[in-house]
Design an enzyme around this catalytic site. Structure first.
Site, PDB file in Angstrom:
ATOM      1  N   TYR A  26      -7.046  -6.987   0.475  1.00 23.13           N
ATOM      2  CA  TYR A  26      -5.829  -6.927   1.283  1.00 23.13           C
ATOM      3  C   TYR A  26      -5.829  -8.034   2.333  1.00 23.13           C
ATOM      4  CZ  TYR A  26      -4.709  -2.240  -0.539  1.00 23.13           C
ATOM      5  OH  TYR A  26      -4.388  -1.160  -1.329  1.00 23.13           O
ATOM      6  N   LEU A  85       5.917   6.295  -0.221  1.00 23.07           N
ATOM      7  CA  LEU A  85       7.312   5.905   0.035  1.00 23.07           C
ATOM      8  C   LEU A  85       7.870   5.070  -1.119  1.00 23.07           C
ATOM      9  CD1 LEU A  85       7.090   5.000   3.834  1.00 23.07           C
ATOM     10  CD2 LEU A  85       7.533   7.218   2.760  1.00 23.07           C
ATOM     11  N   ALA A  86       7.272   5.235  -2.294  1.00 19.91           N
ATOM     12  CA  ALA A  86       7.732   4.555  -3.511  1.00 19.91           C
ATOM     13  C   ALA A  86       7.774   3.046  -3.338  1.00 19.91           C
ATOM     14  CB  ALA A  86       9.106   5.085  -3.941  1.00 19.91           C
ATOM     15  N   GLY A 107       8.143   1.302  -0.727  1.00 22.25           N
ATOM     16  CA  GLY A 107       9.148   0.837   0.220  1.00 22.25           C
ATOM     17  C   GLY A 107      10.547   1.311  -0.090  1.00 22.25           C
ATOM     18  N   LEU A 133      11.647   4.254  -0.348  1.00 20.39           N
ATOM     19  CA  LEU A 133      11.999   5.445   0.434  1.00 20.39           C
ATOM     20  C   LEU A 133      11.678   5.269   1.911  1.00 20.39           C
ATOM     21  CD1 LEU A 133      10.660   8.143  -2.069  1.00 20.39           C
ATOM     22  CD2 LEU A 133      13.024   7.403  -1.739  1.00 20.39           C
TER      23      LEU A 133
END
Length: 347
Positions: free
Chosen positions: A52, A189-190, A192, A194
């Site tokens: 990341y 949140l899928a 982004g 959601l």
């Protein structure tokens, strides 16, 4: 905050965790403040990965937990156990609570992990040396995740789960319960989609008592809102909320990439899963990083090789209009790149 046992690891983790990708977006000082605020509020489970932000996420977490190591359960991910020492240094610790194989998305990936003398053996050596305490895996492919979860060699599974992409609910979550594996809900949140419905999304997930939602957090006010919601148990959805979920499911539909990679390889060399996921990557990563990231550049360059043969769509288990999505996302990239370049010129 209420805690829950993370499967056979025995770790008592906060009812809601914290994903580490967005920690690469704010300034370092803001990211450190965010992690420390999360700890203050009782969020003790932080999940990141070796890759990341080229290590930026791990480094910022390491600086934030200085002097507070006993207050946090650190999960990170990687593919090469030889990188564990680098993660330890970045995270400012001498042990990792949970090390997960990052993205076992195909049966070939799983075979590679399990082969004699392979990564699993390397990870077990790290456990014997006290560098890692528990082992898990993440995946985007349901069939592969089901097989890996049933092997008896992992203690946790991390898989996408939200009320739009809820395929884990019928088989994988019950299997995790049966095998006593901790279940970490990736992409709550899928990816982004959601984001504007975050409270509803997390309330839905909190109904599953053995599931740990792992939302990526970028701002202090976001973690404060999430913690406030997590403290409102029981999390029973009202009839109006159930209707809202149904409406959102219908609105979003199944037209999004699950990153299962069944569409690959492309005979023309198109990085299909990179192109179908491009807008989500744009939402997840800082613009400076996104536009300089070799993976993004390679995916976009490969998209120009698409000859619209449709072979990928024959292999897609979700019947996605991949050719259309590639064209749309290529146009999307060209538009946001122009906006980005214009903004840089005006700085």
């Amino acid at each position: 905050m209420k805690t829950v046992r993370l499967g056979k690891t025995g770790l008592e983790v906060s009812r809601v965790g914290m994903g580490g990708i967005p920690l690469t977006r704010p300034t370092e000082a803001e990211a450190i403040k965010l992690v420390q605020r999360a700890l203050d509020l009782g969020v003790n489970f932080i999940d990141t990965a070796f890759g990341y932000g080229a290590g930026m996420s791990e480094e910022r977490i390491g600086k934030a937990i200085a002097g507070r190591r006993d207050q946090v359960i650190i999960a990170t991910k990687g593919w090469d156990p030889e990188h564990i020492d680098v993660s330890l240094k970045r995270l400012n610790t001498d042990y990792i609570d949970l090390w997960q194989f990052h993205g076992i998305n195909s049966f070939e990936d799983l075979d590679l992990v399990l082969k004699p003398g392979g990564p699993l053996e390397g990870a077990r050596k790290a456990m014997q040396a006290g560098k890692v305490r528990h082992l898990g895996f993440s995946s985007h492919n349901l069939d592969v995740a089901l097989k890996a979860a049933g092997l008896g060699v992992f203690e946790t599974v991390q898989f996408p789960f939200n009320f739009v992409s809820d395929e884990a609910a019928s088989k994988l979550i019950p299997l995790a319960r049966e095998r006593d594996l901790g279940f970490i809900a990736m992409k709550p949140l899928a990816g982004g989609r959601l984001r504007k419905n975050a409270s509803l999304s997390l309330k839905y997930l909190l109904q599953f008592d053995s599931v740990i939602p792992d939302p990526g957090i970028e701002k202090v006010e976001e973690i404060e809102e999430i913690v406030a919601l997590a403290e409102q148990a029981p999390w029973k959805l009202s009839e109006a909320e159930q209707q809202e979920i149904a409406a959102l499911r219908a609105q979003i539909g199944p037209r999004f990439c699950h990153q299962c990679e069944y569409c690959m390889p492309c005979p023309e060399g198109v990085i299909i899963y990179g192109m179908t996921y491009l807008p989500i990557l744009y939402e997840l990563w800082p613009a400076d990083w996104f536009f300089s990231w070799g993976y993004v550049q390679d995916s976009v360059a490969s998209a120009h090789k698409c000859i619209q043969c449709g072979e990928c769509e024959k292999k897609c288990p979700y019947q996605l209009p991949i050719r259309e999505m590639i064209a749309e996302n290529l146009a999307f990239f060209e538009r946001v790149q122009q906006e980005y370049q214009a903004a840089r010129e005006n700085r």
